[in-house]
Design an enzyme around this catalytic site. Sequence first.
Site, short mmCIF file in Angstrom:
data_model
loop_
_atom_site.label_atom_id
_atom_site.label_comp_id
_atom_site.label_asym_id
_atom_site.label_seq_id
_atom_site.Cartn_x
_atom_site.Cartn_y
_atom_site.Cartn_z
N CYS A 120 -58.89 74.51 49.34
CA CYS A 120 -58.65 75.94 49.48
C CYS A 120 -58.67 76.30 50.95
CB CYS A 120 -59.64 76.75 48.65
SG CYS A 120 -61.23 76.94 49.41
N ARG A 125 -62.95 70.62 49.93
CA ARG A 125 -63.83 70.90 48.81
C ARG A 125 -63.67 69.98 47.60
NH1 ARG A 125 -64.29 77.33 48.17
NH2 ARG A 125 -66.31 76.76 47.34
N1 EPU Z 1 -68.70 68.72 48.74
C1 EPU Z 1 -68.26 67.43 48.59
N2 EPU Z 1 -68.26 66.89 47.33
C2 EPU Z 1 -68.67 67.58 46.23
C3 EPU Z 1 -69.13 68.91 46.40
C4 EPU Z 1 -69.14 69.44 47.67
O1 EPU Z 1 -67.86 66.76 49.56
O2 EPU Z 1 -68.64 67.03 45.13
C5 EPU Z 1 -68.75 69.32 50.09
C6 EPU Z 1 -67.86 70.55 50.24
O3 EPU Z 1 -66.52 70.19 50.54
C7 EPU Z 1 -68.54 71.30 51.35
C8 EPU Z 1 -70.03 71.01 51.11
O4 EPU Z 1 -70.05 69.83 50.30
O5 EPU Z 1 -68.18 70.78 52.59
C9 EPU Z 1 -70.81 72.09 50.39
O6 EPU Z 1 -70.07 72.56 49.27
P1 EPU Z 1 -70.75 73.14 47.96
O7 EPU Z 1 -70.39 72.25 46.82
O8 EPU Z 1 -72.17 73.44 48.18
O9 EPU Z 1 -69.94 74.50 47.78
P2 EPU Z 1 -69.53 75.12 46.40
O10 EPU Z 1 -70.55 74.82 45.41
O11 EPU Z 1 -68.12 74.78 46.11
C10 EPU Z 1 -70.78 77.40 46.72
C11 EPU Z 1 -70.41 78.84 46.75
C12 EPU Z 1 -69.64 79.13 48.03
C13 EPU Z 1 -70.55 78.79 49.21
C14 EPU Z 1 -70.97 77.32 49.13
C15 EPU Z 1 -71.95 76.91 50.21
C16 EPU Z 1 -70.23 79.36 44.39
C17 EPU Z 1 -69.36 79.73 43.24
N3 EPU Z 1 -69.60 79.15 45.58
O12 EPU Z 1 -69.56 76.68 46.77
O13 EPU Z 1 -69.36 80.53 48.03
O14 EPU Z 1 -69.86 78.99 50.43
O15 EPU Z 1 -71.60 77.08 47.84
O16 EPU Z 1 -73.07 77.70 50.18
O17 EPU Z 1 -71.43 79.28 44.26
C18 EPU Z 1 -68.24 82.46 48.72
O18 EPU Z 1 -68.94 83.11 47.93
O19 EPU Z 1 -67.52 83.03 49.58
C19 EPU Z 1 -68.24 81.00 48.67
C20 EPU Z 1 -67.26 80.25 49.19
#
Ligand code: EPU
Length: 421
Positions: A120, A125
């Site tokens: 995105c 991600r």
């Molecule tokens: N990542 C990986 N592999 C995975 C999962 C994550 O490499 O399997 C990487 C991501 O690419 C990123 C980092 O780990 O570089 C952290 O990502 P995370 O998985 O924690 O993010 P997320 O769960 O997709 C949630 C929030 C986001 C917020 C992030 C970080 C929700 C629905 N979304 O995303 O919220 O920025 O955690 O705190 O909970 C927002 O609200 O604007 C938003 C983007």
Amino acid sequence: MDKIVVKGGSSLSGEVKASGAKNAALPILASSLLADGTSTYRNVPDLVDVATMLKVLNTMGCEAERLTGRQKNVCQVTIAGPLTPEAPYELVKTMRASVLVLGPLVARYGRARVSMPGGCAIGARPIDQHLKGLKALGAEITLTEGYVEARAKHLKGATINFDLITVTGTENVMMAAVLAKGRTVLENCAREPEVEELAKVLNKMGARIEGAGTSVITIDGVDSLHPVEHSILPDRIEAGTLLVAAAISGGDVLVKHAVPEHLEPVLQKLREAGCTLTTENGGIRCKAPKTIHPVNITTTEHPGFPTDMQAQLMVLMCVANGTSVISENIFENRFMHVAELHRMGADITIQGPTAVVKGVKKLSGAPVMATDLRASASLILAGLRAEGRTEVARVYHLDRGYERLERKLRSLGADIRRVKA
Ligand code: EPU
């Protein structure tokens, strides 16, 4: 498409309420898949992302709806019959968090077919850690025609050490493990308040989870869960955004429902910037300083400084009296607001994951384009401070995650309106 038009220069004052947290509502709505019957959720923010999650649930055969009138912040999800455990591309492509249905579906129905989310605007991600966790619990994972298919007769508890800290990854695997046989230990978990909130809801449903909010979560599987009633915690990122609105406009605002413990790293930076912060009457008051001091920021996982507040603090630093250094460590492409801020007269230089922000005396209003949710909020904040008129286009990003932000800011005295397409 709608636009937000802001005329800068008003100093905000008064009281405003933080709405329920988007990033808690989304996994909690997904968790309703774990039990038959009707779950009722209160304080659910009226956002496009929440509507998308309700659509995902309805597509599968749940009855998921938002009530109306005085109950408009209540959502109900009923599971009465068999479901089609599938989240289609058309919905997942509009909201990556749809992937949160994967864990509950495989745990409850033994199979799930969920479109693989792509990259995105803010980064690639991947979801490899979600899949690693589900595989460790015994799910067989295949990728066909752009869909992740997960199958398992019975999930079995396991010890899983995440290679990196992931919020929705922790949530997805936790939701799968609650119905697995035996004990699951999740290590290197995300510690965000929203993860803790999801665990609270799952425990209310009959799950046995300990340690949520710390980096090790232990889950003892149970045979079945029951529906719940729950009120969603306040949105710390929306609250933080409103505090910055007070700071950048030279204002004095009480953000009701804001939880200080959830916002500590943000409050610390606002204090360093010179703001006076007080906890009062179930909320946080921010009084702007005469001069904004420069502050260095590094985004990290909770309890560090949240990436979701980086763009907003950067805008504040654009008008600070000196130079700030802001490093983004969570997402590789979360500086897209910078090019738009340049159009308003900001002095920002990007060096890899770091932005060097030299404070300028004034910003000037300009037509700008929102690129993602938090970037759109930051452009509105810049507009509050800028001389003249700022027009923020592509506000559909804003509507994904802020409940009527322009109305809240107007109630505090901002000259801001939405221009319908
Ligand atoms: N990542 C990986 N592999 C995975 C999962 C994550 O490499 O399997 C990487 C991501 O690419 C990123 C980092 O780990 O570089 C952290 O990502 P995370 O998985 O924690 O993010 P997320 O769960 O997709 C949630 C929030 C986001 C917020 C992030 C970080 C929700 C629905 N979304 O995303 O919220 O920025 O955690 O705190 O909970 C927002 O609200 O604007 C938003 C983007």
